[in-house]
Design a protein around this motif. Structure first.
Motif, mmCIF file in Angstrom:
data_model
loop_
_atom_site.group_PDB
_atom_site.id
_atom_site.type_symbol
_atom_site.label_atom_id
_atom_site.label_comp_id
_atom_site.label_asym_id
_atom_site.label_seq_id
_atom_site.Cartn_x
_atom_site.Cartn_y
_atom_site.Cartn_z
ATOM 1 N N ARG A 243 -33.143 -1.438 23.200
ATOM 2 C CA ARG A 243 -34.179 -2.042 22.368
ATOM 3 C C ARG A 243 -34.282 -1.410 20.980
ATOM 4 N NH1 ARG A 243 -37.332 -5.637 25.038
ATOM 5 N NH2 ARG A 243 -36.973 -5.746 27.284
ATOM 6 N N ARG A 244 -33.477 -0.419 20.708
ATOM 7 C CA ARG A 244 -33.499 0.190 19.373
ATOM 8 C C ARG A 244 -32.588 -0.600 18.425
ATOM 9 N NH1 ARG A 244 -33.150 6.644 21.075
ATOM 10 N NH2 ARG A 244 -34.937 6.597 22.503
ATOM 11 N N SER A 245 -32.853 -1.880 18.333
ATOM 12 C CA SER A 245 -31.973 -2.792 17.593
ATOM 13 C C SER A 245 -32.049 -2.577 16.085
ATOM 14 C CB SER A 245 -32.327 -4.241 17.937
ATOM 15 O OG SER A 245 -32.350 -4.443 19.328
ATOM 16 N N THR A 246 -33.238 -2.365 15.559
ATOM 17 C CA THR A 246 -33.375 -2.184 14.116
ATOM 18 C C THR A 246 -32.636 -0.943 13.658
ATOM 19 O OG1 THR A 246 -35.580 -3.220 14.213
ATOM 20 C CG2 THR A 246 -35.019 -1.995 12.220
ATOM 21 N N ALA A 247 -32.797 0.143 14.384
ATOM 22 C CA ALA A 247 -32.098 1.375 14.030
ATOM 23 C C ALA A 247 -30.589 1.186 14.116
ATOM 24 C CB ALA A 247 -32.544 2.513 14.952
ATOM 25 N N SER A 248 -30.126 0.444 15.117
ATOM 26 C CA SER A 248 -28.684 0.205 15.271
ATOM 27 C C SER A 248 -28.142 -0.603 14.101
ATOM 28 C CB SER A 248 -28.425 -0.527 16.597
ATOM 29 O OG SER A 248 -28.845 0.236 17.694
ATOM 30 N N ALA A 249 -28.859 -1.673 13.732
ATOM 31 C CA ALA A 249 -28.404 -2.508 12.622
ATOM 32 C C ALA A 249 -28.322 -1.714 11.326
ATOM 33 C CB ALA A 249 -29.337 -3.707 12.455
ATOM 34 N N LEU A 250 -29.353 -0.939 11.039
ATOM 35 C CA LEU A 250 -29.376 -0.179 9.790
ATOM 36 C C LEU A 250 -28.349 0.950 9.805
ATOM 37 C CD1 LEU A 250 -33.219 0.006 9.102
ATOM 38 C CD2 LEU A 250 -31.531 -1.584 8.157
ATOM 39 N N THR A 251 -28.133 1.572 10.955
ATOM 40 C CA THR A 251 -27.132 2.636 11.045
ATOM 41 C C THR A 251 -25.748 2.106 10.752
ATOM 42 O OG1 THR A 251 -28.448 3.875 12.659
ATOM 43 C CG2 THR A 251 -26.090 4.358 12.560
ATOM 44 N N PHE A 252 -25.412 0.973 11.334
ATOM 45 C CA PHE A 252 -24.092 0.389 11.074
ATOM 46 C C PHE A 252 -23.978 -0.090 9.623
ATOM 47 C CE2 PHE A 252 -23.512 0.038 15.724
ATOM 48 C CZ PHE A 252 -22.205 0.505 15.809
ATOM 49 N N ALA A 253 -25.066 -0.597 9.054
ATOM 50 C CA ALA A 253 -25.020 -1.025 7.653
ATOM 51 C C ALA A 253 -24.784 0.156 6.725
ATOM 52 C CB ALA A 253 -26.321 -1.739 7.285
ATOM 53 N N VAL A 254 -25.492 1.269 6.963
ATOM 54 C CA VAL A 254 -25.292 2.472 6.150
ATOM 55 C C VAL A 254 -23.876 2.991 6.322
ATOM 56 C CG1 VAL A 254 -25.986 4.879 5.864
ATOM 57 C CG2 VAL A 254 -27.725 3.108 6.136
ATOM 58 N N ALA A 255 -23.380 2.999 7.569
ATOM 59 C CA ALA A 255 -22.012 3.461 7.819
ATOM 60 C C ALA A 255 -20.992 2.575 7.105
ATOM 61 C CB ALA A 255 -21.734 3.484 9.316
ATOM 62 N N ALA A 256 -21.279 1.269 7.054
ATOM 63 C CA ALA A 256 -20.370 0.353 6.366
ATOM 64 C C ALA A 256 -20.294 0.660 4.877
ATOM 65 C CB ALA A 256 -20.827 -1.087 6.590
ATOM 66 N N GLY B 119 -15.727 -4.180 8.804
ATOM 67 C CA GLY B 119 -15.771 -4.152 10.263
ATOM 68 C C GLY B 119 -17.076 -3.581 10.778
ATOM 69 N N LEU B 120 -17.524 -2.484 10.193
ATOM 70 C CA LEU B 120 -18.809 -1.906 10.585
ATOM 71 C C LEU B 120 -19.962 -2.839 10.217
ATOM 72 C CD1 LEU B 120 -18.126 1.786 9.538
ATOM 73 C CD2 LEU B 120 -18.413 0.937 11.876
ATOM 74 N N LEU B 121 -19.808 -3.564 9.109
ATOM 75 C CA LEU B 121 -20.837 -4.525 8.726
ATOM 76 C C LEU B 121 -20.982 -5.630 9.772
ATOM 77 C CD1 LEU B 121 -22.812 -5.334 6.389
ATOM 78 C CD2 LEU B 121 -21.021 -6.939 5.678
ATOM 79 N N ILE B 122 -19.877 -5.991 10.417
ATOM 80 C CA ILE B 122 -19.942 -7.001 11.477
ATOM 81 C C ILE B 122 -20.866 -6.536 12.594
ATOM 82 C CG2 ILE B 122 -18.611 -8.081 13.327
ATOM 83 C CD1 ILE B 122 -16.253 -8.251 11.345
ATOM 84 N N LEU B 123 -20.746 -5.268 12.999
ATOM 85 C CA LEU B 123 -21.634 -4.751 14.045
ATOM 86 C C LEU B 123 -23.077 -4.713 13.553
ATOM 87 C CD1 LEU B 123 -20.704 -3.835 16.888
ATOM 88 C CD2 LEU B 123 -18.846 -3.989 15.233
ATOM 89 N N ALA B 124 -23.272 -4.350 12.283
ATOM 90 C CA ALA B 124 -24.624 -4.376 11.723
ATOM 91 C C ALA B 124 -25.194 -5.785 11.765
ATOM 92 C CB ALA B 124 -24.597 -3.858 10.280
ATOM 93 N N THR B 125 -24.358 -6.774 11.468
ATOM 94 C CA THR B 125 -24.794 -8.172 11.476
ATOM 95 C C THR B 125 -25.213 -8.600 12.876
ATOM 96 O OG1 THR B 125 -23.335 -8.693 9.604
ATOM 97 C CG2 THR B 125 -24.068 -10.533 10.984
ATOM 98 N N ALA C 32 -26.071 -5.235 1.983
ATOM 99 C CA ALA C 32 -24.915 -4.348 2.101
ATOM 100 C C ALA C 32 -23.627 -5.148 2.074
ATOM 101 C CB ALA C 32 -25.010 -3.533 3.392
ATOM 102 N N GLY C 33 -23.629 -6.300 2.738
ATOM 103 C CA GLY C 33 -22.440 -7.142 2.733
ATOM 104 C C GLY C 33 -22.095 -7.657 1.351
ATOM 105 N N VAL C 34 -23.107 -8.073 0.615
ATOM 106 C CA VAL C 34 -22.873 -8.551 -0.752
ATOM 107 C C VAL C 34 -22.356 -7.403 -1.626
ATOM 108 C CG1 VAL C 34 -24.020 -9.429 -2.817
ATOM 109 C CG2 VAL C 34 -24.528 -10.439 -0.577
ATOM 110 N N TRP C 35 -22.909 -6.212 -1.435
ATOM 111 C CA TRP C 35 -22.447 -5.059 -2.217
ATOM 112 C C TRP C 35 -20.996 -4.726 -1.875
ATOM 113 C CZ3 TRP C 35 -20.497 -0.197 -1.274
ATOM 114 C CH2 TRP C 35 -20.471 0.668 -2.379
ATOM 115 N N LEU C 36 -20.633 -4.765 -0.607
ATOM 116 C CA LEU C 36 -19.254 -4.477 -0.209
ATOM 117 C C LEU C 36 -18.277 -5.509 -0.762
ATOM 118 C CD1 LEU C 36 -19.818 -3.443 3.519
ATOM 119 C CD2 LEU C 36 -19.009 -1.963 1.676
ATOM 120 N N ALA C 37 -18.769 -6.707 -1.030
ATOM 121 C CA ALA C 37 -17.918 -7.780 -1.552
ATOM 122 C C ALA C 37 -17.987 -7.880 -3.076
ATOM 123 C CB ALA C 37 -18.322 -9.109 -0.925
ATOM 124 N N THR C 38 -18.389 -6.807 -3.727
ATOM 125 C CA THR C 38 -18.467 -6.811 -5.198
ATOM 126 C C THR C 38 -17.137 -7.245 -5.796
ATOM 127 O OG1 THR C 38 -20.101 -5.033 -5.178
ATOM 128 C CG2 THR C 38 -18.887 -5.390 -7.226
#
Length: 421
Positions: free
Chosen positions: A166-179, A252-258, A287-293
């Motif tokens: 149930r710690r979904s928000t933390a998981s999404a943000l962790t993967f986004a930061v890692a991406a 790839g990490l952004l996919i998990l964040a998504t 984060a995805g838009v930034w990675l696709a600069t």
């Protein structure tokens, strides 16, 4: 993914909006791949402003994240969850393999040379469905997304067993930061690159670790179960961190964040968390838009996918037209089979620009029509029977105490999420 596993009754009701999104996503991917084989002159101009393929898979990943953890929590059983997943994923993949064999018999020579020089590596990697995270070429190009689906299923399994799903928000943000932090810095194929024996060792090692972890989680209890969950999580996270190839560590990490962001939206919609807390996942598309600069077409696709999903949620209580809902029902077939039909076109027209545009448009219409027909057949004779079998096995097997959650969770309507879910 990414539908109705048992028929149209449920599809026309509470989860039909997910079917509609899957149908839209599947056809976007078909459009993307048709450019190469039938409309190469517009491929780059279109992709410069909007990448339909990336749009489609992003929608799939959001839908998968929305429904897969909910499906596991509803079942309250990892055993039942994996029976359902196995019979959802593998039978149609078998049909895809048969299609590749038929293409080869017809003279297609598009297989990667490693199928001749490294057959065990290729076979085992594809059996795990983690081939894209093992630096192994995909049998069919679209199979790369299944590796991220499988990684998500495994991580969700580990988190469920450890009581932290149930710690979904933390998981999404962790993967986004890692991406964001890992883009351009994390290594590519650190484990697998370096020769055939090294790759074989890694592939077999990962297969053994995942299998042992799943056995421990499904059949063990207490410390054994927790140890199995940790083995699964560490193995998958290591592959995601240092062994990705396409689309690269950042994306790839952004996919998990998504996908975990999709879970957050589900929890907010169910009232499990506040919308204010869920609002943090807006950082994921940013984060995805930034990675696709510098890649406007990709940025537009990411933004459009999120807008599509949010719009689908907002309109979820409205009636969904039968057409989009049906496309979503057969979207896994649409997704896996369309590359085989397009490869067949290439067999006859290796240089599409030499063929009149009118004929190519007719060929595209014929491919889409044939794809719809084949998908209807594979749904009726492969997907639906496999899912009915899964339902019988799940209903008859029950759930052991060690494979169920200790705390109750709200019932959710069962539905599938990704093209493979």
């Amino acid at each position: 993914m990414l539908g109705n596993p048992t028929g149209g009754q449920r599809s026309g009701r509470r989860m039909a909006w997910l079917d509609a999104l899957r149908g839209i996503a599947a056809m976007a991917v078909v459009l993307e791949h048709s450019f190469k084989f039938l409309l190469p002159e517009i491929r780059q101009p279109v992709k410069a402003v909007f990448e339909p393929g990336w749009y489609g898979v992003t929608v799939f990943f959001l839908v998968s994240g929305y429904i897969i953890p909910a499906s596991l929590e509803r079942r309250d059983s990892l055993r039942d969850f994996w029976i359902s997943r196995f019979l959802r994923l593998y039978p149609l993949c078998g049909v895809c393999v048969v299609g590749v064999v038929l293409l080869m018999l017809a003279g297609w020579d598009g297989l990667h040379i490693w199928w001749s020089t490294r057959p065990m590596v290729m076979a085992v990697a594809h059996l795990t469905m983690l081939q894209n995270l093992l630096y192994v070429p995909n049998l069919v190009n679209v199979l790369w997304t299944l590796s991220y689906e499988m990684a998500f299923y495994l991580l969700v399994t580990a988190m469920f067993a450890l009581g932290i799903l149930r710690r979904s928000t933390a998981s999404a943000l962790t993967f986004a930061v890692a991406a964001v932090l890992g883009a351009g810095t994390l290594p590519v194929a650190l484990l697998s690159a370096g020769g055939s024996w090294r790759m074989l060792t890694v592939v077999l090692g990962v297969a053994v670790l995942i299998a042992a972890g799943l056995v421990a989680v499904l059949a063990g209890s207490g410390v054994v179960r927790q140890a199995g969950a940790i083995v699964i999580a560490v193995t998958v996270l290591a592959l995601l961190a240092v062994n990705q190839n396409f689309p690269g560590p950042g994306r790839g990490l952004l996919i998990l964040a998504t996908m975990f962001a999709g879970t957050v939206l589900y929890r907010a919609e169910r009232g499990e968390i506040s919308w204010r807390q869920a609002g943090w996942v807006a950082l994921v598309p940013l984060a995805g838009v930034w990675l696709a600069t510098g890649e406007f077409g990709l940025q537009a696709a990411i933004a459009a996918a999120w807008v599509t999903f949010v719009a689908g949620m907002a309109l979820r209580h409205r009636n969904v037209p039968r057409g989009p809902a049906w496309l979503g029902l057969v979207s896994y077939s649409l997704y896996l089979l369309h590359p085989l039909l397009l490869e067949s076109v290439e067999r006859f027209w290796p240089k599409p620009l030499a063929v009149p545009l009118g004929l190519r448009l007719l060929a595209l219409a014929a491919v889409v029509g044939l794809l719809f027909g084949l998908s209807a057949l594979t749904w009726r004779f492969v997907e639906a029977p496999a899912q009915r079998l899964a339902k019988r096995l799940v209903s008859g097997g029950g759930s052991s105490g060690e494979m169920t959650r200790r705390e109750p969770c709200p019932a959710v309507p069962g539905a599938t999420g990704s093209p493979a879910a």
